[in-house]
Design an enzyme around this catalytic site. Sequence first.
Site, mmCIF file in Angstrom:
data_model
loop_
_atom_site.group_PDB
_atom_site.id
_atom_site.type_symbol
_atom_site.label_atom_id
_atom_site.label_comp_id
_atom_site.label_asym_id
_atom_site.label_seq_id
_atom_site.Cartn_x
_atom_site.Cartn_y
_atom_site.Cartn_z
ATOM 1 N N GLY A 21 0.950 -1.075 -0.037
ATOM 2 C CA GLY A 21 0.025 0.020 -0.135
ATOM 3 C C GLY A 21 0.991 1.206 -0.031
ATOM 4 N N ASN A 22 0.386 2.361 0.247
ATOM 5 C CA ASN A 22 1.037 3.617 0.475
ATOM 6 C C ASN A 22 0.382 4.427 1.460
ATOM 7 O OD1 ASN A 22 -1.208 5.524 -0.703
ATOM 8 N ND2 ASN A 22 -0.757 4.135 -2.394
#
Length: 216
Positions: A21-22
């Site tokens: 993810g981020n």
Amino acid sequence: MNILLTAGPTYEPMDPVRFIGNRSTGKMGYALADAFAAAGHTVTLVSGPAALPVPTHPAIQTVRVETAAQMYAAAAEAAPTAQIWVFAAAVADYRPAEVAPEKIKKAGDTLTLTLVKNVDIAATLGETKRAEQFSVGFALETNNEQAHALEKLRRKNFDVVVLNSLRDAGAGFGHDTNKVTLLTADGVVTTSDLLPKSAVAQDIVQFVLARYAQYA
């Protein structure tokens, strides 16, 4: 008008526990949804897994998704009937080629993952954009910011690109404030002050609606 707006991160699973993810929180995208709704427009908010409350404005329909593929499917469904598209989500460029059915156990000193490219939501939908539709993208850059943002504008058929720079203290992921530069294909460059994201969202919406009115 109908507004399609993507927001938040995407999570690409490795196994039932872990994901790629981020750091996107979705705050900017959610603020934009509120600003468009306050301006009298109907918003389809396609949101990745942001830890934010679902907007309560009756003009905002929230569609929750997790992966880039799910976000693309939801955005593609809403895009044909939307006059304005706003791609504010931080979509993962790649995903694991295989998702392990069980938790990956620790073994050895290294772990190698094979990643495959995700669909480019904005670029793919940009190929279908009709003349009367208006597309807005976001770019988070670390060097040659304006050049890279304008390249993205051309490649993804945006009418406006909103540039964030990691060089600006207090802007970008994880902050309640933001500072952006709005760029257009015909050379307009407008830079905001560092403001609460709600105020930046109002400025972006006013700019986008004014630009859209020139082409409508």
